[in-house]
Design an enzyme around this catalytic site. Structure first.
Site, mmCIF file in Angstrom:
data_model
loop_
_atom_site.group_PDB
_atom_site.id
_atom_site.type_symbol
_atom_site.label_atom_id
_atom_site.label_comp_id
_atom_site.label_asym_id
_atom_site.label_seq_id
_atom_site.Cartn_x
_atom_site.Cartn_y
_atom_site.Cartn_z
ATOM 1 N N GLU A 81 3.684 6.970 15.537
ATOM 2 C CA GLU A 81 2.445 7.028 15.994
ATOM 3 C C GLU A 81 1.689 5.668 14.995
ATOM 4 O O GLU A 81 1.288 4.727 16.103
ATOM 5 C CB GLU A 81 1.943 7.924 15.709
ATOM 6 C CG GLU A 81 2.186 8.902 16.442
ATOM 7 C CD GLU A 81 3.695 9.577 16.428
ATOM 8 O OE1 GLU A 81 3.604 9.684 14.402
ATOM 9 O OE2 GLU A 81 4.418 10.314 16.947
ATOM 10 N N CYS A 87 13.436 10.503 6.222
ATOM 11 C CA CYS A 87 13.220 10.250 7.459
ATOM 12 C C CYS A 87 14.799 10.304 8.136
ATOM 13 O O CYS A 87 15.027 10.835 9.325
ATOM 14 C CB CYS A 87 13.398 8.416 7.384
ATOM 15 S SG CYS A 87 14.459 7.400 6.547
ATOM 16 N N LYS A 96 0.831 -0.820 0.212
ATOM 17 C CA LYS A 96 -0.009 0.106 0.479
ATOM 18 C C LYS A 96 0.852 0.823 0.165
ATOM 19 O O LYS A 96 1.614 1.159 1.060
ATOM 20 C CB LYS A 96 -0.747 -0.022 1.207
ATOM 21 C CG LYS A 96 -2.450 0.583 1.211
ATOM 22 C CD LYS A 96 -2.363 1.760 1.175
ATOM 23 C CE LYS A 96 -1.762 2.382 2.415
ATOM 24 N NZ LYS A 96 -1.860 4.728 2.222
ATOM 25 N N GLU A 116 10.750 14.904 15.382
ATOM 26 C CA GLU A 116 10.928 14.842 14.036
ATOM 27 C C GLU A 116 11.029 16.110 13.151
ATOM 28 O O GLU A 116 9.425 16.874 12.833
ATOM 29 C CB GLU A 116 10.458 13.719 13.445
ATOM 30 C CG GLU A 116 10.572 13.420 11.725
ATOM 31 C CD GLU A 116 10.121 12.402 11.437
ATOM 32 O OE1 GLU A 116 9.295 11.588 11.692
ATOM 33 O OE2 GLU A 116 10.959 11.596 10.336
ATOM 34 N N GLY A 147 7.072 4.073 7.952
ATOM 35 C CA GLY A 147 6.030 6.226 7.840
ATOM 36 C C GLY A 147 6.617 6.144 9.500
ATOM 37 O O GLY A 147 7.990 6.450 10.398
ATOM 38 N N SER A 148 5.445 6.970 10.228
ATOM 39 C CA SER A 148 5.618 7.625 11.256
ATOM 40 C C SER A 148 5.822 6.810 12.986
ATOM 41 O O SER A 148 5.114 5.464 12.510
ATOM 42 C CB SER A 148 4.309 8.517 11.882
ATOM 43 O OG SER A 148 3.736 7.485 11.423
ATOM 44 N N GLY A 160 2.959 2.874 13.267
ATOM 45 C CA GLY A 160 4.439 2.474 13.429
ATOM 46 C C GLY A 160 3.788 1.607 14.878
ATOM 47 O O GLY A 160 3.868 -0.164 15.075
ATOM 48 N N GLU A 197 10.139 0.972 9.394
ATOM 49 C CA GLU A 197 11.223 2.166 10.040
ATOM 50 C C GLU A 197 10.401 3.217 10.026
ATOM 51 O O GLU A 197 9.762 3.470 8.859
ATOM 52 C CB GLU A 197 11.515 1.912 7.866
ATOM 53 C CG GLU A 197 12.365 0.449 7.878
ATOM 54 C CD GLU A 197 13.875 0.038 8.480
ATOM 55 O OE1 GLU A 197 14.113 0.941 8.905
ATOM 56 O OE2 GLU A 197 14.185 -0.985 8.482
HETATM 57 P P1 NDP Z 1 1.939 7.912 8.029
HETATM 58 O O1 NDP Z 1 2.650 6.141 9.626
HETATM 59 O O2 NDP Z 1 1.141 8.622 8.385
HETATM 60 O O3 NDP Z 1 1.929 6.987 7.239
HETATM 61 C C1 NDP Z 1 2.941 6.089 5.963
HETATM 62 C C2 NDP Z 1 1.892 4.893 5.233
HETATM 63 O O4 NDP Z 1 0.913 4.459 6.079
HETATM 64 C C3 NDP Z 1 1.000 5.725 4.467
HETATM 65 O O5 NDP Z 1 0.392 4.597 3.632
HETATM 66 C C4 NDP Z 1 -0.001 6.017 5.797
HETATM 67 O O6 NDP Z 1 -1.239 5.921 4.410
HETATM 68 C C5 NDP Z 1 -0.431 4.206 6.501
HETATM 69 N N1 NDP Z 1 -1.081 4.507 7.477
HETATM 70 C C6 NDP Z 1 -1.431 5.671 7.574
HETATM 71 N N2 NDP Z 1 -2.180 5.529 9.235
HETATM 72 C C7 NDP Z 1 -2.400 3.913 9.121
HETATM 73 C C8 NDP Z 1 -2.969 3.432 9.514
HETATM 74 N N3 NDP Z 1 -3.527 3.302 11.095
HETATM 75 N N4 NDP Z 1 -2.295 1.625 9.594
HETATM 76 C C9 NDP Z 1 -2.261 1.557 8.769
HETATM 77 N N5 NDP Z 1 -1.257 2.250 7.856
HETATM 78 C C10 NDP Z 1 -1.341 2.877 7.640
HETATM 79 O O7 NDP Z 1 3.298 8.359 7.764
HETATM 80 P P2 NDP Z 1 3.767 9.472 6.566
HETATM 81 O O8 NDP Z 1 3.102 9.292 6.005
HETATM 82 O O9 NDP Z 1 3.139 10.948 7.834
HETATM 83 O O10 NDP Z 1 5.181 9.288 6.520
HETATM 84 C C11 NDP Z 1 6.642 10.091 6.668
HETATM 85 C C12 NDP Z 1 7.235 9.714 8.254
HETATM 86 O O11 NDP Z 1 7.948 8.085 7.163
HETATM 87 C C13 NDP Z 1 8.357 9.980 8.786
HETATM 88 O O12 NDP Z 1 8.464 9.910 9.918
HETATM 89 C C14 NDP Z 1 9.236 9.757 7.867
HETATM 90 O O13 NDP Z 1 10.073 9.717 9.103
HETATM 91 C C15 NDP Z 1 9.186 8.081 8.529
HETATM 92 N N6 NDP Z 1 10.256 7.697 6.495
HETATM 93 C C16 NDP Z 1 11.044 6.558 7.451
HETATM 94 C C17 NDP Z 1 11.705 6.323 7.047
HETATM 95 C C18 NDP Z 1 12.507 5.105 7.440
HETATM 96 O O14 NDP Z 1 13.424 4.626 6.513
HETATM 97 N N7 NDP Z 1 12.551 5.385 8.593
HETATM 98 C C19 NDP Z 1 11.715 6.917 4.934
HETATM 99 C C20 NDP Z 1 11.278 7.431 5.061
HETATM 100 C C21 NDP Z 1 9.864 8.341 5.720
HETATM 101 P P3 NDP Z 1 -1.966 6.993 4.086
HETATM 102 O O15 NDP Z 1 -0.650 7.919 3.216
HETATM 103 O O16 NDP Z 1 -3.038 7.189 2.489
HETATM 104 O O17 NDP Z 1 -2.190 8.415 4.831
#
Ligand code: NDP
Length: 532
Positions: A285, A338, A230, A435, A282-283, A287, A304
């Site tokens: 929270e 990130c 996704k 962040e 992703g974030s 995660g 990650e």
């Molecule tokens: P989010 O956690 O909001 O979203 C990440 C993904 O999860 C998106 O596809 C999102 O969908 C989906 N998502 C949102 N809510 C849920 C849920 N409750 N359950 C399952 N999936 C969900 O993060 P961001 O999109 O804001 O991404 C930015 C973050 O990612 C930053 O914190 C950044 O540092 C981190 N990041 C980490 C990396 C690493 O390798 N460590 C690399 C790149 C980024 P939707 O987009 O549709 O909301």
């Protein structure tokens, strides 16, 4: 030869680039194999990629250019039934085809995908820039070469997992199969070898969308798993272009499934009972939420997550090189990484020199159309992200943080935020702790190496850090004490598929890349085969 020739003859202006793209002139650099007309064309709408083809769903959403807010395409919103279909397709592909295919055959598919990615790199770079706002110089010269490299690299592992050190040794790996006396024509898989996990649910964010996809899908497939991925709601287009590439490569249906949608769709994927492992970028929270549900269901998972990486500039550092590394580490991708180096700690003696050198470079940065070759910084990825950084910047000002922004005249439309430096930041302020995934950095000074180690380690993150010094021993001392998954010395942000990447604490756990990254997609053998 078809393809994109960036440069004077080809026309560098964004309008020309866009016109050449829409007209189909930007495409693969050599002939392709059927299924799709040469030259890139964004479709007006995309279905979900399930079981090897695009299928309709029940709802749609629009993905927009963050630079202009123009609608790029309509994309399908994956529902419960859609995720069920995708997981069922992945399960069938896993059991009937992919998990029983010899590693060398999986390698051939991965190599085919890698070559198609390489051939279509100019087109994919343009799509990524349009959808994410990243400047074309980044997507074309950094992201796409890395994306391709990940598939080439993992193709190399697919038939060598027995040599990866997970059972047996590199010198004496166990036999791949054992004789089967009950069914002599059916070799038994050797239980001392690592095995794939099954169906992997992968949910990724919007910073470096295609690169995140490559980090996740290439190792999963190399190890024999199938995938339901996704992408982020605001950046789905390169994942959908990748789906076209899977079809073009003849990948067996169901091995890769792409389900677009919002956070709810991500939740459906992550919580689906038919998923054996969740891989999330992703974030913190989200995660944590995924970690809880995966633990409840006894699923494997890797996270990650975010970071707020430090760049430490020591008194003896090459100040101009450090300033350049800092600017490239945070601003060049509008901070959407990130590992963006958003917290700068500089030795008191050279604080003013470094701030001056960084400001000089910030003032010279050109923000503008992501498809313009001359653009250094594009827009923030979405209105939601723009709102977040605007709110945080206001709160920092209210907290008394002094800031300086590069001169910036944003266009009327789009999600723009000027490159900004916050100086005189106190550790307890939000801007120093949270962040910063945007074109923003904070600068503060330190007196001693011990102090800078304490302050660097004082966040809840631990993803990456940079150290700038001419003294090898000082850099080694600092690197050993920093709680960061990756520490770059006298450089910042270099990535390689052979080098594991990942963090500590709220930056997540699990590594991507290298031999360590394979481990996240394998069930390691319980039985130990002694060396022979
Ligand atoms: P989010 O956690 O909001 O979203 C990440 C993904 O999860 C998106 O596809 C999102 O969908 C989906 N998502 C949102 N809510 C849920 C849920 N409750 N359950 C399952 N999936 C969900 O993060 P961001 O999109 O804001 O991404 C930015 C973050 O990612 C930053 O914190 C950044 O540092 C981190 N990041 C980490 C990396 C690493 O390798 N460590 C690399 C790149 C980024 P939707 O987009 O549709 O909301």
């Amino acid at each position: 030869m078809m393809g994109l020739e960036y440069g004077a003859a080809a026309g560098r202006s964004p309008a020309t680039l866009r016109a050449r793209y829409d007209g189909g002139a930007i495409g693969r650099t050599s002939g392709g194999t059927g299924g799709r007309p040469p030259g890139g064309q964004l479709r007006g709408s995309y279905g979900l990629f399930i079981g090897g083809s695009f299928v309709p769903g029940s709802g749609v959403f629009k993905t927009v250019s963050p630079a202009t807010e123009e609608v790029l395409a309509e994309v399908t919103h994956g529902t419960t039934e859609d995720v069920d279909r995708a997981v069922a397709a992945a399960r069938q592909a896993y059991e009937r085809v992919w998990s029983v295919l010899p590693g060398r055959e999986r390698a051939r598919y991965l190599l085919r995908i890698a070559r198609l990615l390489r051939d279509r790199a100019p087109e994919l770079a343009v799509i990524e820039s349009l959808d994410s706002g990243k400047p074309i110089r980044q997507t074309r010269d950094v992201d796409l070469p890395l994306v391709t490299a990940h598939f080439f690299y993992h193709a190399g592992w697919a038939d060598k997992l027995a040599y990866a050190g997970f059972g047996g040794t590199a010198a004496a790996p166990p036999n791949q199969t054992l004789p089967n006396q009950a069914l002599p024509n059916q070799a038994l898989p050797n239980p001392a070898l690592p095995r794939p996990l099954g169906v992997v649910g992968q949910v990724i964010g919007w910073s470096s969308p295609l690169l995140m996809l490559a980090w996740k899908i290439a190792p999963a497939l190399a190890c024999g798993n199938t995938v339901v991925l996704k992408p982020a709601e605001s950046t789905p287009l390169t994942a959908l272009a990748f789906a076209e590439i899977c079809a073009e490569a003849g990948l067996p249906p169901g091995v890769v499934n792409i389900v677009t949608g919002d956070g709810q769709t991500g939740q459906l994927v992550a919580r689906h009972p038919g998923i054996d492992k969740v891989a999330f970028t992703g974030s913190p929270e989200v995660g944590k939420e995924i970690a809880k549900s995966a633990a409840l269901w006894g699923k494997r998972f890797t996270l990650e997550l975010g970071g707020t990486s430090a760049n430490i500039v020591c008194a003896d550092a090459d100040i101009e090189a450090a300033a350049q590394g800092i600017v490239e580490g945070v601003f060049i991708r509008q901070g959407h990484a990130c590992c963006a180096s958003s917290r700068v700690f500089v030795a008191e003696e050279v604080h003013d020199d470094l701030v001056a050198a960084v400001r000089r470079r910030m003032a010279a940065l050109r923000s503008g159309d992501p498809l313009d070759e001359a653009t250094d910084i594009g827009p923030v990825n979405s209105r939601g992200q723009l709102d977040k950084i605007t709110e945080l910047a206001r709160s920092a000002e209210a907290d008394g943080a002094v800031h300086w922004s590069a001169p910036h005249e944003p266009p009327d439309r789009g999600f723009w935020f000027p490159p900004t430096m916050f100086a005189v930041v106190k550790q307890e302020q939000r801007i120093a702790r949270e962040e910063l995934c945007w074109p923003v950095l904070t600068v503060s000074s330190f007196a001693t190496p011990d102090e800078v180690v304490d302050r660097t380690n004082s966040t809840r993150y631990g993803l990456s850090a940079g150290v700038w010094t001419r003294q090898g021993e000082l850099s080694a001392w600092l690197a050993a004490r920093l709680r960061a998954g990756v520490v770059w010395v006298n450089s910042f942000g270099g990535l390689d598929p052979a080098v594991p990447f990942g963090g500590f604490q709220e930056s997540g756990f699990g590594r991507e890349g290298g031999r360590h990254g394979l481990e996240a997609y394998l069930d390691l053998p319980g039985a130990w085969t002694p060396d022979v």
